[in-house]
Design a protein around this motif. Structure first.
Motif, PDB file in Angstrom:
ATOM      1  N   HIS A 117       0.837  -1.209   0.000  1.00  0.00           N
ATOM      2  CA  HIS A 117       0.000   0.000   0.000  1.00  0.00           C
ATOM      3  C   HIS A 117       0.868   1.253   0.000  1.00  0.00           C
ATOM      4  O   HIS A 117       2.078   1.196   0.232  1.00  0.00           O
ATOM      5  N   ASP A 119       0.653   5.073   1.959  1.00  0.00           N
ATOM      6  CA  ASP A 119      -0.047   5.616   3.121  1.00  0.00           C
ATOM      7  C   ASP A 119      -1.080   6.691   2.768  1.00  0.00           C
ATOM      8  O   ASP A 119      -0.794   7.623   2.014  1.00  0.00           O
ATOM      9  N   SER A 177      -4.054  -0.944   6.075  1.00  0.00           N
ATOM     10  CA  SER A 177      -3.206  -1.919   5.392  1.00  0.00           C
ATOM     11  C   SER A 177      -3.112  -3.246   6.136  1.00  0.00           C
ATOM     12  O   SER A 177      -2.641  -4.234   5.591  1.00  0.00           O
ATOM     13  N   HIS A 268       4.721   0.071   0.196  1.00  0.00           N
ATOM     14  CA  HIS A 268       5.392  -0.800   1.163  1.00  0.00           C
ATOM     15  C   HIS A 268       4.447  -1.878   1.680  1.00  0.00           C
ATOM     16  O   HIS A 268       3.230  -1.760   1.562  1.00  0.00           O
ATOM     17  N   ARG A 283       5.411   6.609  13.960  1.00  0.00           N
ATOM     18  CA  ARG A 283       5.435   7.131  12.588  1.00  0.00           C
ATOM     19  C   ARG A 283       4.935   8.571  12.542  1.00  0.00           C
ATOM     20  O   ARG A 283       3.973   8.922  13.209  1.00  0.00           O
TER      21      ARG A 283
HETATM   22 MN    MN Z   1       1.929   2.126   5.693  1.00  0.00          MN
END
Ligand code: MN
Ligand code: OGA
Length: 294
Positions: A117, A119, A177, A268, A283
């Motif tokens: 996916h 983000d 995800s 990723h 993150r």
């Molecule tokens: Mn991600």
């Protein structure tokens, strides 16, 4: 891709390409003390390599936010399945973790696989970059793979490039995800009617001017104007090109690793890991100045 380390503005700091389809490690950098000249080197290396790895960092949440803000304004953490979305007092920090405290998950995505996916592509202006900082890593598993969507575009046969020119793709806003339903969202499992946002299927990167396929996520994706069957078969074909192993590079995490990637030209995915071990990542997501454009 050339393999020789490049000296940067700061003594002893080097840019070392991974040798894979994308990515470079920046060696001997302390992200708490980055001056403007050195930041320009990092920015250039990031545009050239799509992803940067910095090891052995010792960042507080405030320092992670401060370094992230060098790249632009930050987005708040997306709503996640557990209901808890961010670090207390820091709405910019999205927690990715399988750890459960007092019966509540402290973060998102659990210990399962996260499929390919980009983000937050269900937003009108998705974040240009994400930065993932490892606080705790499992002894094995939980590796994250990134791929090069410029190379994916360039690898398409000419007739397929022509077929997708000018098309728009709907990016699903229903699932994250890890396959979890986003909080407050009702599942509509019809790609034609499920909630989402359209972006060009082929985008030009605003800084590098290179073209990349922009796929977001497979689930509930729909190419506008096509029948569902046509959309599904064209998407299957594009995903076969995009998900080829030779376009990807995998990272095995150690605590203190920070990976910065470009959401406009990479996707990723993450391997599953033993649910009994701990994995804690913080993150940040950096807002883009412009919406994806063809
Ligand atoms: Mn991600
Ligand atoms: C993310 C993500 C995968 C991982 O943080 O955006 O997809 O490795 N994480 O945890």
């Amino acid at each position: 891709m050339h393999m020789s380390p490049t000296e940067t503005g700061k003594a002893g700091t080097t840019v070392v390409p991974t040798g894979g389809a994308l990515g470079a490690e920046i060696r001997n950098a302390d992200l708490r003390t980055i001056d403007d000249r050195y930041f320009a080197v990092i920015l250039g290396a990031w545009h050239d390599h799509l992803l940067l790895l910095f090891r052995e960092q010792e960042l507080s949440d405030e320092e992670l936010i401060a370094f992230s803000k060098r790249f632009g304004e930050l987005d708040w953490a997306p709503v996640q399945e557990s209901g808890r979305r961010f670090v207390e007092g820091h709405p910019e920090i999205y927690v990715v973790s399988n750890v459960v405290e007092n019966g509540v998950a402290i973060g998102s995505l659990g210990a399962g696989e996260a499929t390919w996916h980009t983000d937050m592509s269900y937003m009108e202006v998705p974040p240009k970059a994400s930065m993932l900082y490892a606080l705790e890593a499992p002894p094995s598993g939980g590796d994250t793979y990134f791929n090069n969507m410029y190379a994916a575009y360039e690898s398409l046969p000419a007739d397929l490039k022509r077929r997708i020119e000018g098309l728009s793709l709907k990016h699903d806003g229903t699932y994250n995800s890890g396959g979890y339903l986003r909080q407050g969202v009702t599942a509509v499992d019809d790609p034609m009617t499920s909630p989402g946002v359209y972006h060009p299927l082929v985008c030009t990167h605003p800084e590098t001017r290179r073209r990349a396929i922009y796929l977001g996520r497979r689930r509930n994706a729909y190419i506008g104007g096509l029948s569902l069957a046509e959309s599904e078969s064209l998407l299957e074909e594009l995903w076969l090109y995009a998900a080829r192993p030779e376009l990807a590079w995998g990272h095995k995490w150690r605590p203190g690793d920070l990976v910065l990637w470009d959401n406009r030209c990479t996707m990723h995915r993450r391997d599953s890991f033993d649910a009994a071990s701990r994995r804690v990542m913080h993150r940040t997501q950096i807002r883009d100045e412009v919406a994806p454009r063809s």
